[in-house]
Each structure stands twice: as C-alpha cells, then as structure tokens.
Design an enzyme around this catalytic site. Structure first.
Site, PDB file in Angstrom:
ATOM      1  N   CYS A  43      10.996 -33.954   2.607  1.00 53.47           N
ATOM      2  CA  CYS A  43      10.725 -33.819   1.179  1.00 53.47           C
ATOM      3  C   CYS A  43      11.154 -32.456   0.645  1.00 53.47           C
ATOM      4  O   CYS A  43      11.488 -32.330  -0.535  1.00 53.47           O
ATOM      5  CB  CYS A  43       9.259 -34.084   0.875  1.00 53.47           C
ATOM      6  SG  CYS A  43       8.108 -33.165   1.917  1.00 53.47           S
ATOM      7  N   HIS A  95       3.974 -31.497   1.937  1.00 56.32           N
ATOM      8  CA  HIS A  95       4.720 -32.252   0.914  1.00 56.32           C
ATOM      9  C   HIS A  95       5.232 -31.333  -0.196  1.00 56.32           C
ATOM     10  O   HIS A  95       4.520 -30.471  -0.691  1.00 56.32           O
ATOM     11  CB  HIS A  95       3.859 -33.350   0.299  1.00 56.32           C
ATOM     12  CG  HIS A  95       4.631 -34.232  -0.640  1.00 56.32           C
ATOM     13  ND1 HIS A  95       5.771 -34.909  -0.250  1.00 56.32           N
ATOM     14  CD2 HIS A  95       4.457 -34.520  -1.952  1.00 56.32           C
ATOM     15  CE1 HIS A  95       6.250 -35.589  -1.276  1.00 56.32           C
ATOM     16  NE2 HIS A  95       5.483 -35.366  -2.322  1.00 56.32           N
ATOM     17  N   ASN A 143       9.193 -36.487  -7.844  1.00 61.07           N
ATOM     18  CA  ASN A 143       8.558 -36.622  -6.540  1.00 61.07           C
ATOM     19  C   ASN A 143       9.301 -37.693  -5.735  1.00 61.07           C
ATOM     20  O   ASN A 143       9.460 -38.828  -6.185  1.00 61.07           O
ATOM     21  CB  ASN A 143       7.089 -37.029  -6.730  1.00 61.07           C
ATOM     22  CG  ASN A 143       6.269 -36.864  -5.462  1.00 61.07           C
ATOM     23  OD1 ASN A 143       6.769 -37.038  -4.359  1.00 61.07           O
ATOM     24  ND2 ASN A 143       5.005 -36.530  -5.640  1.00 61.07           N
TER      25      ASN A 143
END
Length: 344
Positions: free
Chosen positions: A19, A127, A142
């Site tokens: 991520c 994250h 996201n």
C-alpha cells in the site's frame, strides 16, 4: 464550439501489502514507483543507518546496539513489503524534490488553508493511502477501495481530524505535485485498468469508465478495424503486459510442457510464457545485488540474490522453475499464491 477538458483519476488497487507503493503512485497520479525501486531506497537507508551506528564509541560494529540493529534486519521495509515513512519521503525527494512533512508540524496550517494543500498521505500501523486534489476536487485514493471517493472541501478538515483521532499520521505535499491527467499521452504513465473518468465518478455512475473500457483509447494508435495492432499479428510486446498478466503467464508456463509453450503463437501471454521458460536466470551474484525472500505455498521460504539490473521477469522464471513445470509437484493455485518480497 469548445470541448470541456476531460480529467482522468489514477487509482491503483491493493496488491499484497504494497500500500505504501500504491499511495505514492496515487499521489503522483502515475505508476512511478515499483516495489523493487522502493526496496532499493530502503536498502540504501539501512546501509546509511548502519554506517552511522558503526561509528559509536562503544565497540563500533561489535557494539551491542549495532549487532542488535543488524539482527533486526531492515528497519525500512518488512518481509511483507511494508515501507517506512523515510522510504516514501526519500522517494519523493529524489524523484520530484518534494517534501512530505507531518501536517501537525509546527507552522504548516498557520501559513496555508488545508484546502490549498495538493495532496496527503495517511498512515496507521502498516496501511498507507493517498488523498489527492484533481481538477480542484479532493479524492480519497485508498488502494483498498474499489474506486476513488470524492471528499468535499467542506468536509476535508473534518475528515483529516477524524483520521488523526483514529490514530492515523497525516503527511502532506503542499504544492508542485505533477499535473493531473487530461490527455491520452499522460495516461501512458499509469496502468490502464486504474484510470477512472472523473465525469463518470462525479455523476455517481455504477459503471464508471476506466481506460480499459474506453472505446476511444486506441483511435489513432495504429489499430486495424478488427481491433488488432497494425502489423503485429495481434501480439502485444512483453513490456506492455501488466505485472498481473506477467504473473499469470508465468503460472501458465509452469503448468505446460515445453512443446506446448514453444508452439503457442496466438496470444501475448504465450509469448511471455516462452520467455519465462527459456530465460537464463544466471548465477546468484556473489557480491551486491538484491536479496529477495520467496514464500512458497507450503510455507517454505527461499532467499536468493538477483542482480540489481535484472527485470522482475527473472524472479518469475526462478519461481516457475521451482514449481510443477520442473518439480512436478505444484498446482496452478499453489504457484499463484507464491509471494516474494525484498529482504536485507
């Protein structure tokens, strides 16, 4: 009669635990950084930290602190591919001379309204995700979300406050981010399946168009009327395949005997399979290179060095040779669950 400028929004989706990579690319609206390039930055930072610690007056490289840090492995990337904030900062500085301060750093919001900031990167635990201004609007990019999500100017400050109350650290790029995509040439900077048409998103269409589905994307690009590339025999070059297509090709190659692979002439994936099967992965370098940890489906972990200039395809070839094509024991689903990450 003038035509309104069309904006496209780049939104990479989650791949493994990368991520941090996706957050950077979504912030920059381009597929600029790979896991390998960020891993190289992480390695350089680790080496700098160790070099600094080796200069202590308590035994140098034999000191307890140095040996402890060495035993802990990389402090800038873990085995799942999660990168540190220093890696992201170094990447932005090296490529675009952009700083990434914490939004709570003294003086940030004293000089500028939050709605004047061009982009944000948010982090909690492992994250990361980006929020980016495109065409005067803020979009939550996201990588775990299915599509970009609009954040109004009115709600932006409240959204940032809520994130910080939830334990997120919020970092920002004040200005000078690369411009958003408004034409076909700029779309070549990203993977086609991740481009979203802004007008469709604003209208809330459930079938919002991505570049993969754009009926005009190949106009003027040398396509024939049947949709195949001119003088290409229907093949796409290997370098145009996405990493997912390359991975699937490697998986299929591992399931086929060599006569099937080498006689296959009808798809771009077959061409990549041929390359995987015939590729010389070379000897493991004695010095330098990048160490990669590979976790096989049975839980076994392999660590091998590859030359820094090797393409990712070499790793696919190495994995394929440890699978059914050569050992006769792995299934297609097993090979598809193989993961590899850089380690130091």
């Amino acid at each position: 009669m003038s035509t309104a400028k069309q904006y496209w929004i780049y939104h990479e989706r989650q791949d493994a635990l990368l991520c941090g990579q996706h957050a950077l690319n979504n912030l920059l609206q381009a597929n600029e950084f790979s896991a390998a390039s960020l891993a190289e930055i992480a390695s350089q930072l680790d080496q700098m930290e160790l070099a600094y610690m080796s200069q202590n007056n308590e035994g140098g490289v034999n000191s307890k602190d140095y040996l402890k840090r060495l035993a802990e492995g990389s402090g800038n990337v873990d085995e799942s591919g999660n990168f540190s904030i220093e890696v992201l900062r170094s990447a932005l500085m090296a490529r675009h001379s952009l700083e990434l301060p914490n939004i709570r750093q003294q003086g940030i919001l004293d000089k500028i309204e939050i709605t004047e900031i061009e982009g944000f990167i948010c982090n909690r635990s492992s994250h990361w995700f980006a929020i980016r201004k495109v065409n005067g609007r803020f979009w939550n990019l996201n990588s775990t979300n299915e599509r970009p999500e609009l954040i109004s100017h009115f709600k932006l400050a409240a959204e940032m406050e809520a994130l910080q109350n939830q334990g997120y650290s919020v970092f920002c790029v004040l200005d000078r981010l690369p411009p958003p995509c408004t034409n076909e040439a700029m779309m070549d900077q990203g993977l086609p399946q991740y481009w979203w048409k802004e007008s469709d998103l604003l209208q809330g269409k459930s079938n919002a168009m991505t570049r993969n589905e754009d009926p005009w994307k190949d106009v003027g690009s040398g396509r024939r009327l049947d949709g195949k590339p001119e003088n290409s025999g229907g093949h796409r070059p290997v370098y145009e395949l996405s990493e997912e297509e390359q991975l699937q090709a490697a998986i299929q190659a591992s399931m086929m005997d060599s006569s099937h692979v080498y006689n296959s002439r009808h798809s771009s994936l077959d061409r990549f399979q041929q390359e995987i099967v015939s590729m010389d992965i070379g000897d493991e370098p004695a010095n330098g290179g990048a160490r990669v940890q590979i976790r096989m489906p049975d839980g076994k972990r392999l660590i091998r060095k590859f030359n820094g200039e090797d393409p990712v395809r070499v790793i696919y070839a190495f994995v394929a040779r440890r699978s059914k094509r050569w050992e006769g024991i792995r299934t297609k689903s097993e090979v598809s669950t193989t993961r590899f990450v850089p380690v130091y």
